[in-house]
Design an enzyme around this catalytic site. Structure first.
Site, PDB file in Angstrom:
ATOM      1  N   CYS A  71      41.184  29.218  44.808  1.00 50.82           N
ATOM      2  CA  CYS A  71      41.112  27.923  43.944  1.00 50.82           C
ATOM      3  C   CYS A  71      40.001  27.279  43.877  1.00 50.82           C
ATOM      4  O   CYS A  71      40.413  26.372  45.171  1.00 50.82           O
ATOM      5  CB  CYS A  71      42.613  28.155  44.684  1.00 50.82           C
ATOM      6  SG  CYS A  71      42.824  26.581  42.764  1.00 50.82           S
ATOM      7  N   GLU A 208      44.841  30.891  32.965  1.00 46.79           N
ATOM      8  CA  GLU A 208      44.922  30.823  33.968  1.00 46.79           C
ATOM      9  C   GLU A 208      45.896  31.775  34.775  1.00 46.79           C
ATOM     10  O   GLU A 208      47.396  32.060  34.461  1.00 46.79           O
ATOM     11  CB  GLU A 208      45.203  29.623  35.020  1.00 46.79           C
ATOM     12  CG  GLU A 208      43.819  29.029  35.675  1.00 46.79           C
ATOM     13  CD  GLU A 208      43.943  27.689  36.878  1.00 46.79           C
ATOM     14  OE1 GLU A 208      45.149  28.768  37.882  1.00 46.79           O
ATOM     15  OE2 GLU A 208      43.008  26.570  36.625  1.00 46.79           O
ATOM     16  N   GLY A 220      36.816  29.214  37.964  1.00 47.33           N
ATOM     17  CA  GLY A 220      36.725  29.633  36.556  1.00 47.33           C
ATOM     18  C   GLY A 220      35.270  29.188  35.904  1.00 47.33           C
ATOM     19  O   GLY A 220      34.406  29.439  35.711  1.00 47.33           O
TER      20      GLY A 220
HETATM   21  N1  LIG Z   1      45.320  30.934  39.074  1.00 48.89           N
HETATM   22  C1  LIG Z   1      43.991  31.559  39.585  1.00 48.89           C
HETATM   23  C2  LIG Z   1      44.495  30.893  41.258  1.00 48.89           C
HETATM   24  C3  LIG Z   1      44.122  29.232  40.501  1.00 48.89           C
HETATM   25  C4  LIG Z   1      42.509  28.960  40.355  1.00 48.89           C
HETATM   26  C5  LIG Z   1      42.262  27.791  40.102  1.00 48.89           C
HETATM   27  N2  LIG Z   1      42.885  26.751  39.660  1.00 48.89           N
HETATM   28  C6  LIG Z   1      40.727  27.050  40.294  1.00 48.89           C
HETATM   29  O1  LIG Z   1      41.092  26.022  40.501  1.00 48.89           O
HETATM   30  O2  LIG Z   1      39.855  27.815  40.987  1.00 48.89           O
HETATM   31  C7  LIG Z   1      44.253  33.096  40.107  1.00 48.89           C
HETATM   32  O3  LIG Z   1      45.258  33.374  39.912  1.00 48.89           O
HETATM   33  O4  LIG Z   1      43.156  34.102  40.284  1.00 48.89           O
END
Ligand SMILES: N[C@H](CCC[C@H](N)C(=O)O)C(=O)O
Length: 276
Positions: A71, A208, A220
């Site tokens: 994340c 997400e 992302g």
């Molecule tokens: N929901 C994402 C994780 C959080 C990613 C995002 N909040 C970031 O800042 O990279 C997943 O299941 O891969």
């Protein structure tokens, strides 16, 4: 259970230290803790555990209770959290996650620059061998009444990056979950819709995995930059405009690592008392 509430461009997290809350079931409680009515409210729960020196273990649980590998926005929050709470000396740290090791550095201006490591192109879940530019836009995602062509990129967690001519015309809540759960992604995927403004600036909105629409996605944004480079749409240093603000992303030619720079903020600290 002691916690600290942080956000990175509005993508918000409950940060906890397991060693200060022995016996608390973070995985089992993540969904409840993230509930914005019955819990603390957040997009995710992040645990931070010292490994010695400037190294820490970081684990991340989405608001649906699933654990993810990585994340990006949380890495900036955790970097500042470590610094603010003097859990280690200096301003550079090493975060060991399920998706690999990332390295946040707290800058003099209070923002955080994170070495997010190397990206990997994906065909669905399959790493793409050879020249990343060859056939990079390789995911044909067939949905009822619509097809999208995506670039699959892993930043430790999976991303389907979809370039569109007009981001305001995208029904994110309609198409996001359908792409997230498409058969191409047995472990589901994060979904980024991207409008290119110039070769150095893009507008991105994200659905997400395990969360839904968030105001920002760090991994992302990194995946978006990589997809822009391998499809010849953007330069290697870009600004990503998100609902919650801007991130600077640098997909380095020197080491093939992706560097993300942006803010993080502690909103409040608290004591979670519900016995469940
Ligand atoms: N929901 C994402 C994780 C959080 C990613 C995002 N909040 C970031 O800042 O990279 C997943 O299941 O891969």
């Amino acid at each position: 259970m002691q916690f600290s509430k942080w956000h990175g461009l509005g993508n918000d997290f409950v940060i906890v230290e397991p060693e200060k809350n022995p016996g608390f079931d973070f995985r089992g409680s993540a969904e409840h803790l993230c509930d914005r009515h019955f819990g603390i409210g957040a997009d995710g729960v992040v645990t931070v555990r010292p490994l010695g020196g400037s190294a820490f273990e970081m684990r991340i649980y989405n608001s649906d209770g699933t654990e993810t590998e990585m994340c990006g926005n949380a890495t900036r929050c955790v970097g500042l959290y470590i610094r603010k709470n003097k859990l280690a000396a200096g301003s550079e740290f090493e975060l060991h996650t399920r998706g690999g090791i990332v390295r946040p550095k707290v800058l003099d201006n209070g923002s955080v620059r994170v070495d997010m490591g190397e990206p990997h192109l994906l065909r669905g879940e399959i790493p793409v061998a050879g020249d990343p530019a060859s056939g990079a836009e390789n995911l044909a995602i067939e949905l009822p009444g619509r097809q999208f062509s995506a670039v699959g990129v892993s930043m430790g967690n999976p991303h389907a990056v979809i370039f569109v001519p007009d981001i305001n015309a995208v029904e994110l809540e309609k198409w996001g979950p359908q792409v997230e759960c498409h058969a191409l992604f047995p472990n589901k995927t994060n979904v980024e819709f991207v409008e290119v403004i110039s070769d150095r600036m893009v507008r991105m909105r994200v659905w997400e995995r395990g969360c839904g629409v968030t105001l920002a996605c760090g991994t992302g944004s990194c995946a978006t930059c990589v997809a822009g480079v391998v499809t010849g749409r953007t330069a290697r240093c870009i600004t990503v405009l998100l609902d919650g603000g801007e991130l600077q992303i640098d997909y380095s030619l020197n080491d093939n690592h992706v560097y993300m720079t942006g803010p993080a903020c502690e909103v409040f600290r608290g004591q979670y008392t519900e016995t469940r």
